[in-house]
Design a protein around this motif. Structure first.
Motif, mmCIF file in Angstrom:
data_model
loop_
_atom_site.group_PDB
_atom_site.id
_atom_site.type_symbol
_atom_site.label_atom_id
_atom_site.label_comp_id
_atom_site.label_asym_id
_atom_site.label_seq_id
_atom_site.Cartn_x
_atom_site.Cartn_y
_atom_site.Cartn_z
ATOM 1 N N UNK A 196 0.947 -1.245 -0.126
ATOM 2 C CA UNK A 196 0.285 -0.189 -0.104
ATOM 3 C C UNK A 196 1.061 0.787 -0.120
ATOM 4 N N UNK A 197 1.888 0.850 0.875
ATOM 5 C CA UNK A 197 3.253 2.437 0.486
ATOM 6 C C UNK A 197 3.303 2.494 -0.705
ATOM 7 N N UNK A 198 3.961 1.608 -1.086
ATOM 8 C CA UNK A 198 4.336 1.652 -2.711
ATOM 9 C C UNK A 198 2.917 2.132 -3.231
ATOM 10 N N UNK A 199 2.121 1.902 -3.627
ATOM 11 C CA UNK A 199 0.985 1.967 -4.537
ATOM 12 C C UNK A 199 0.933 3.733 -3.818
ATOM 13 N N UNK A 200 0.811 4.833 -3.141
ATOM 14 C CA UNK A 200 1.427 5.658 -2.875
ATOM 15 C C UNK A 200 1.637 6.799 -3.289
ATOM 16 N N UNK A 201 2.732 5.626 -3.290
ATOM 17 C CA UNK A 201 4.168 6.370 -3.734
ATOM 18 C C UNK A 201 4.594 6.868 -4.779
ATOM 19 N N UNK A 202 3.441 5.632 -5.725
ATOM 20 C CA UNK A 202 3.228 5.611 -7.144
ATOM 21 C C UNK A 202 4.563 5.034 -7.350
ATOM 22 N N UNK A 203 5.504 4.154 -7.035
ATOM 23 C CA UNK A 203 6.346 3.499 -7.686
ATOM 24 C C UNK A 203 5.962 2.571 -8.365
ATOM 25 N N UNK A 204 6.991 2.492 -9.809
ATOM 26 C CA UNK A 204 6.451 1.926 -10.811
ATOM 27 C C UNK A 204 6.798 0.038 -10.781
ATOM 28 N N UNK A 205 8.204 -0.671 -9.654
ATOM 29 C CA UNK A 205 8.136 -1.606 -10.157
ATOM 30 C C UNK A 205 8.592 -1.989 -8.208
ATOM 31 N N UNK A 206 8.769 -3.158 -8.119
ATOM 32 C CA UNK A 206 9.343 -3.837 -6.922
ATOM 33 C C UNK A 206 10.153 -4.790 -7.159
ATOM 34 N N UNK A 207 11.355 -4.291 -7.060
ATOM 35 C CA UNK A 207 12.650 -5.583 -7.387
ATOM 36 C C UNK A 207 12.761 -6.504 -5.801
ATOM 37 N N UNK A 208 12.784 -7.287 -5.628
ATOM 38 C CA UNK A 208 13.532 -8.728 -5.085
ATOM 39 C C UNK A 208 13.456 -8.135 -3.699
ATOM 40 N N UNK A 209 11.931 -8.116 -2.997
ATOM 41 C CA UNK A 209 11.378 -7.860 -2.218
ATOM 42 C C UNK A 209 11.510 -8.389 -0.928
ATOM 43 N N UNK A 210 11.612 -10.633 -1.165
ATOM 44 C CA UNK A 210 11.491 -11.577 -0.277
ATOM 45 C C UNK A 210 13.237 -12.097 -0.603
#
Length: 339
Positions: A196-210
């Motif tokens: 949700x935080x990433x969506x709110x900040x309008x992040x365009x991709x997420x790399x290797x979270x886990x």
């Protein structure tokens, strides 16, 4: 025919931090293959996460150098390297493959991308990394990057203050495209909470979270994420990609971890066949290593090729940058020269 190598310590302009460590000094080993008055160069950028250090590179290079018998025999080189050290020492193998390819390109009088028959497609804008540090310093990094014309920032996270960091950087750079790299530092619970935080900040991709081995966790997270999720630490070999396609939307290809440009090209085509998006990435490395990635980057959706831009003492020159846009080399070989 002669093969030589030397190791230099490269220094970043400021400490470069990710969730696992912070460093300022990066030893890199450079290989030169010379025959018939022509030469080819390659760079080994070892990373301890993939089981390599400068010491392991220096230890195995004498054995690996014997594998380069004919610079045009790329399949034979790959087979011999695999027979000596299967799936090990990828950055050392990368340096040797780079040297062979550049020698061939010099022999043909063309850039390596022409030698490989690649299309001169537009190169995506490269992101510029905001590394982990104290919040005021991360704000400063973002501000300086935007003021220098960089339109895409890659934010390193993986701390107990990730929400604060992301909110502060979005405030500091409201118009920038943001990408987030957690470097495998989040738990499944933290990753779900951060979506949700990433969506709110309008992040365009997420790399290797886990964690790299947690493919099941990534597959589960992917079901809830509106962002594409990209594998980096989970990808070690070309053969990993079919399994990763069930857990990730995209892969980050780094020549130094895959074993060289030809192996990265194989990985890219495998990922495309499995409907995955692709980023051309890098380690902290000189313009020589970055140039090799640039030659393939036109085939990719995203680029993260700022490694040499972070250096205070790049030993190579020749790449032309305009903020985050790098020009495809037109000179023979990799298109860079030793300073």
């Amino acid at each position: 025919m002669t093969l030589t190598h030397e190791t230099l310590e490269l220094h970043t302009r400021q400490p470069f931090g990710i969730a696992r460590w912070t460093h300022s000094v990066y030893p890199r080993t450079f290989v030169t293959f010379e025959q018939g008055g022509l030469n080819g160069q390659g760079e080994a950028a070892p990373n301890a996460f993939y089981g390599e250090t400068v010491a392991t590179v220096q230890a195995v290079l004498p054995a690996l150098l014997e594998c380069l018998q004919d610079p045009w025999d790329w399949d034979g080189l790959h087979a011999r390297l695999g027979a000596v050290f299967p799936h090990h020492h990828p950055s050392a193998r990368c340096a040797l493959e780079m040297a062979a390819l550049e020698w061939c390109a010099h022999s043909a009088g063309v850039p390596v991308w022409r030698l490989l028959g690649l299309s001169p497609s537009p190169i995506p804008e490269s992101s510029f990394t905001v590394s982990l540090a104290e919040l005021p310093d991360m704000r400063r990094q973002a501000r300086e990057a935007v003021n220098a014309g960089h339109g895409t920032l890659k934010v390193k996270l993986g701390t107990d203050r990730d929400v604060q960091i992301l909110e502060a950087l979005r405030e500091e750079a409201p118009a920038a495209r943001l990408r987030v790299d957690a470097n495998a530092a989040w738990s499944r619970t933290e990753a779900r909470r951060m979506l949700e935080v990433l969506d709110a900040a309008q992040v365009e991709l997420l790399e290797q979270p886990l964690a790299a081995a947690d493919l099941e966790g990534h597959a589960e997270l992917r079901r809830f994420s509106r962002l594409p999720i990209m594998a980096d630490e989970s990808l070690h070999h070309v053969s990993d990609i079919p399994a990763l396609s069930r857990s990730f939307d995209a892969v980050n290809l780094k020549l130094a971890k895959l074993g060289g440009p030809l192996q990265a090209l194989r990985a890219l085509r495998t990922a495309r066949a499995l409907n995955m998006d692709v980023m051309m990435g890098c380690m902290i490395e000189s313009s020589l290593g970055i140039a090799a990635g640039v030659h393939l980057a036109g085939l990719c959706d995203w680029a993260d090729l700022d490694g040499a831009l972070l250096l205070a003492d790049d030993p190579y020159s020749g790449l032309e940058w305009q903020a985050g846009h790098v020009q495809r080399p037109t000179a023979a070989g990799w298109g860079v020269q030793r300073v």
